[in-house]
Design a protein around this motif. Structure first.
Motif, PDB file in Angstrom:
ATOM      1  N   PHE A 120       0.828  -1.210   0.000  1.00  0.00           N
ATOM      2  CA  PHE A 120       0.000   0.000   0.000  1.00  0.00           C
ATOM      3  C   PHE A 120       0.867   1.268   0.000  1.00  0.00           C
ATOM      4  CE2 PHE A 120      -2.031   3.349   2.548  1.00  0.00           C
ATOM      5  CZ  PHE A 120      -3.127   3.620   1.738  1.00  0.00           C
ATOM      6  N   ILE A 121       1.886   1.309   0.862  1.00  0.00           N
ATOM      7  CA  ILE A 121       2.778   2.477   0.923  1.00  0.00           C
ATOM      8  C   ILE A 121       3.549   2.635  -0.380  1.00  0.00           C
ATOM      9  CG2 ILE A 121       4.786   3.450   2.094  1.00  0.00           C
ATOM     10  CD1 ILE A 121       2.214   3.680   3.684  1.00  0.00           C
ATOM     11  N   TYR A 122       3.985   1.504  -0.942  1.00  0.00           N
ATOM     12  CA  TYR A 122       4.750   1.573  -2.203  1.00  0.00           C
ATOM     13  C   TYR A 122       3.908   2.182  -3.311  1.00  0.00           C
ATOM     14  CZ  TYR A 122       6.877  -0.038  -6.535  1.00  0.00           C
ATOM     15  OH  TYR A 122       7.389  -0.093  -7.789  1.00  0.00           O
ATOM     16  N   PHE A 123       2.684   1.671  -3.506  1.00  0.00           N
ATOM     17  CA  PHE A 123       1.840   2.191  -4.577  1.00  0.00           C
ATOM     18  C   PHE A 123       1.377   3.618  -4.296  1.00  0.00           C
ATOM     19  CE2 PHE A 123       1.214  -2.406  -5.406  1.00  0.00           C
ATOM     20  CZ  PHE A 123       1.644  -2.416  -6.725  1.00  0.00           C
ATOM     21  N   LEU A 124       1.187   3.946  -3.012  1.00  0.00           N
ATOM     22  CA  LEU A 124       0.807   5.322  -2.677  1.00  0.00           C
ATOM     23  C   LEU A 124       1.937   6.295  -3.012  1.00  0.00           C
ATOM     24  CD1 LEU A 124      -1.279   7.228  -1.406  1.00  0.00           C
ATOM     25  CD2 LEU A 124      -0.228   6.749   0.815  1.00  0.00           C
ATOM     26  N   LEU A 125       3.166   5.954  -2.622  1.00  0.00           N
ATOM     27  CA  LEU A 125       4.318   6.810  -2.948  1.00  0.00           C
ATOM     28  C   LEU A 125       4.550   6.862  -4.451  1.00  0.00           C
ATOM     29  CD1 LEU A 125       6.810   5.747  -0.129  1.00  0.00           C
ATOM     30  CD2 LEU A 125       5.462   7.851  -0.258  1.00  0.00           C
ATOM     31  N   ILE A 128       2.060   9.256  -5.815  1.00  0.00           N
ATOM     32  CA  ILE A 128       2.379  10.654  -5.480  1.00  0.00           C
ATOM     33  C   ILE A 128       3.549  11.163  -6.319  1.00  0.00           C
ATOM     34  CG2 ILE A 128       3.231  12.161  -3.633  1.00  0.00           C
ATOM     35  CD1 ILE A 128       1.651  10.423  -1.675  1.00  0.00           C
ATOM     36  N   THR A 129       4.560  10.328  -6.507  1.00  0.00           N
ATOM     37  CA  THR A 129       5.745  10.756  -7.254  1.00  0.00           C
ATOM     38  C   THR A 129       5.559  10.646  -8.763  1.00  0.00           C
ATOM     39  OG1 THR A 129       6.653   8.511  -6.991  1.00  0.00           O
ATOM     40  CG2 THR A 129       7.308  10.185  -5.366  1.00  0.00           C
ATOM     41  N   HIS A 130       4.615   9.818  -9.216  1.00  0.00           N
ATOM     42  CA  HIS A 130       4.357   9.664 -10.654  1.00  0.00           C
ATOM     43  C   HIS A 130       2.864   9.839 -10.932  1.00  0.00           C
ATOM     44  CE1 HIS A 130       8.055   7.419  -9.743  1.00  0.00           C
ATOM     45  NE2 HIS A 130       8.457   7.720 -10.981  1.00  0.00           N
ATOM     46  N   PRO A 131       2.329  11.018 -10.688  1.00  0.00           N
ATOM     47  CA  PRO A 131       0.876  11.200 -10.894  1.00  0.00           C
ATOM     48  C   PRO A 131       0.467  11.120 -12.359  1.00  0.00           C
ATOM     49  CG  PRO A 131       1.938  13.294 -10.428  1.00  0.00           C
ATOM     50  CD  PRO A 131       2.979  12.239 -10.218  1.00  0.00           C
ATOM     51  N   LYS A 133       1.225   8.926 -14.415  1.00  0.00           N
ATOM     52  CA  LYS A 133       1.005   7.549 -14.842  1.00  0.00           C
ATOM     53  C   LYS A 133      -0.366   7.012 -14.415  1.00  0.00           C
ATOM     54  CE  LYS A 133       5.796   6.061 -15.199  1.00  0.00           C
ATOM     55  NZ  LYS A 133       6.777   5.007 -14.855  1.00  0.00           N
ATOM     56  N   PHE A 134      -1.068   7.806 -13.612  1.00  0.00           N
ATOM     57  CA  PHE A 134      -2.408   7.391 -13.213  1.00  0.00           C
ATOM     58  C   PHE A 134      -3.388   7.812 -14.302  1.00  0.00           C
ATOM     59  CE2 PHE A 134      -6.475   7.855 -10.997  1.00  0.00           C
ATOM     60  CZ  PHE A 134      -6.570   6.614 -10.409  1.00  0.00           C
ATOM     61  N   ARG A 135      -4.213   6.913 -14.748  1.00  0.00           N
ATOM     62  CA  ARG A 135      -5.108   7.158 -15.873  1.00  0.00           C
ATOM     63  C   ARG A 135      -6.392   7.822 -15.388  1.00  0.00           C
ATOM     64  NH1 ARG A 135      -4.444   1.320 -19.039  1.00  0.00           N
ATOM     65  NH2 ARG A 135      -2.175   1.464 -19.357  1.00  0.00           N
ATOM     66  N   PHE A 136      -6.304   9.135 -15.194  1.00  0.00           N
ATOM     67  CA  PHE A 136      -7.474   9.863 -14.706  1.00  0.00           C
ATOM     68  C   PHE A 136      -8.591   9.867 -15.749  1.00  0.00           C
ATOM     69  CE2 PHE A 136      -3.989  11.624 -12.184  1.00  0.00           C
ATOM     70  CZ  PHE A 136      -4.531  11.558 -10.911  1.00  0.00           C
ATOM     71  N   LYS A 137      -8.222  10.136 -17.013  1.00  0.00           N
ATOM     72  CA  LYS A 137      -9.241  10.237 -18.053  1.00  0.00           C
ATOM     73  C   LYS A 137      -9.955   8.910 -18.262  1.00  0.00           C
ATOM     74  CE  LYS A 137      -6.971  13.978 -20.608  1.00  0.00           C
ATOM     75  NZ  LYS A 137      -6.393  14.386 -21.904  1.00  0.00           N
ATOM     76  N   GLU A 138      -9.168   7.820 -18.308  1.00  0.00           N
ATOM     77  CA  GLU A 138      -9.794   6.506 -18.499  1.00  0.00           C
ATOM     78  C   GLU A 138     -10.689   6.152 -17.326  1.00  0.00           C
ATOM     79  OE1 GLU A 138      -6.777   7.296 -18.962  1.00  0.00           O
ATOM     80  OE2 GLU A 138      -6.066   6.620 -20.923  1.00  0.00           O
ATOM     81  N   THR A 139     -10.218   6.470 -16.105  1.00  0.00           N
ATOM     82  CA  THR A 139     -11.025   6.180 -14.916  1.00  0.00           C
ATOM     83  C   THR A 139     -12.318   6.984 -14.924  1.00  0.00           C
ATOM     84  OG1 THR A 139      -8.987   5.786 -13.686  1.00  0.00           O
ATOM     85  CG2 THR A 139     -11.004   6.093 -12.408  1.00  0.00           C
ATOM     86  N   ALA A 140     -12.214   8.290 -15.271  1.00  0.00           N
ATOM     87  CA  ALA A 140     -13.422   9.131 -15.340  1.00  0.00           C
ATOM     88  C   ALA A 140     -14.369   8.628 -16.412  1.00  0.00           C
ATOM     89  CB  ALA A 140     -13.017  10.576 -15.604  1.00  0.00           C
TER      90      ALA A 140
END
Length: 214
Positions: A120-125, A128-131, A133-140
């Motif tokens: 959990f801490i690894y994926f959270l960090l 935070i450090t690689h925002p 790479k999170f697929r905001f558009k696909e998720t929305a």
């Protein structure tokens, strides 16, 4: 069900002696030179017959019921190559086994928790450090496609009032308590009560711990 009556050197067994009831009279294997009456034993199975045969090595079995006699004699004739292992385990053994099971359970649960917390801490960090790479558009897009966008306001209300409200209240209470103790320490410093507590060999930290507990 099995019942037993003991009168000095005479024991009377009544009921059924089988694999389910042997445990109730298993302690008789430790008895020696005793006369055991089997006239009221209604039925036995192979385990019961084996138990009675083992019991006859150190004791005398009398008045054997005719209903159980054929099976008992058959087992008695073929018991030469069979041995019953006596249960010599003590309460300390069971306590040690119980503690061992608890320790193993705590170890496994602790390892699983550390693995989960570490991931959990690894994926959270990483998020935070690689925002980017999170697929905001696909998720929305998936949320809108599933029709879950109508619940966004409700989820925000729940997250703010149910989850964040206790955290904010805890921070406010902690700040108020800390300021109250600071003010009390300041008043004690001005009125020289700290000198009194020092003369009584009571440290300030101990005094504060006592005040917090009470």
């Amino acid at each position: 069900m099995v019942k037993i009556e003991i009168d000095k050197h005479l024991a009377k067994i009544a009921g059924t002696v089988d694999k389910n009831t042997i445990t109730e009279i298993y302690y008789l294997l430790k008895v020696k030179n005793m006369i055991i009456d089997l006239s009221k034993v209604k039925s036995i199975d192979y385990e019961g017959a084996l138990f009675l045969a083992e019991l006859s090595k150190k004791n005398t079995l009398t008045n054997i019921n005719q209903n159980i006699k054929p099976l008992y004699e058959f087992v008695l004739q073929n018991i030469k190559n069979l041995n019953i292992i006596e249960d010599n385990r003590t309460l300390l053994f069971y306590a040690r086994e119980y503690i061992k099971e608890i320790a193993v359970s705590i170890k496994e649960n602790g390892i699983n928790f550390l693995l989960f917390f570490g991931e959990f801490i690894y994926f959270l960090l990483f998020l935070i450090t690689h925002p980017w790479k999170f697929r905001f558009k696909e998720t929305a897009a998936i949320i809108v496609k599933a029709g879950a966008n109508i619940y966004i306001v409700d989820m925000l209300d729940i997250s703010i009032f149910r989850e964040l409200a206790p955290l904010i209240a805890a921070i406010v209470v902690a700040g108020r308590s800390a300021s109250a103790f600071s003010a009390e320490m300041g008043v004690m410093k001005l009125t020289k009560k700290t000198v009194l507590t020092t003369n009584q060999k009571v440290t300030i930290r101990r005094f504060l711990r006592i005040r917090i507990r009470t």
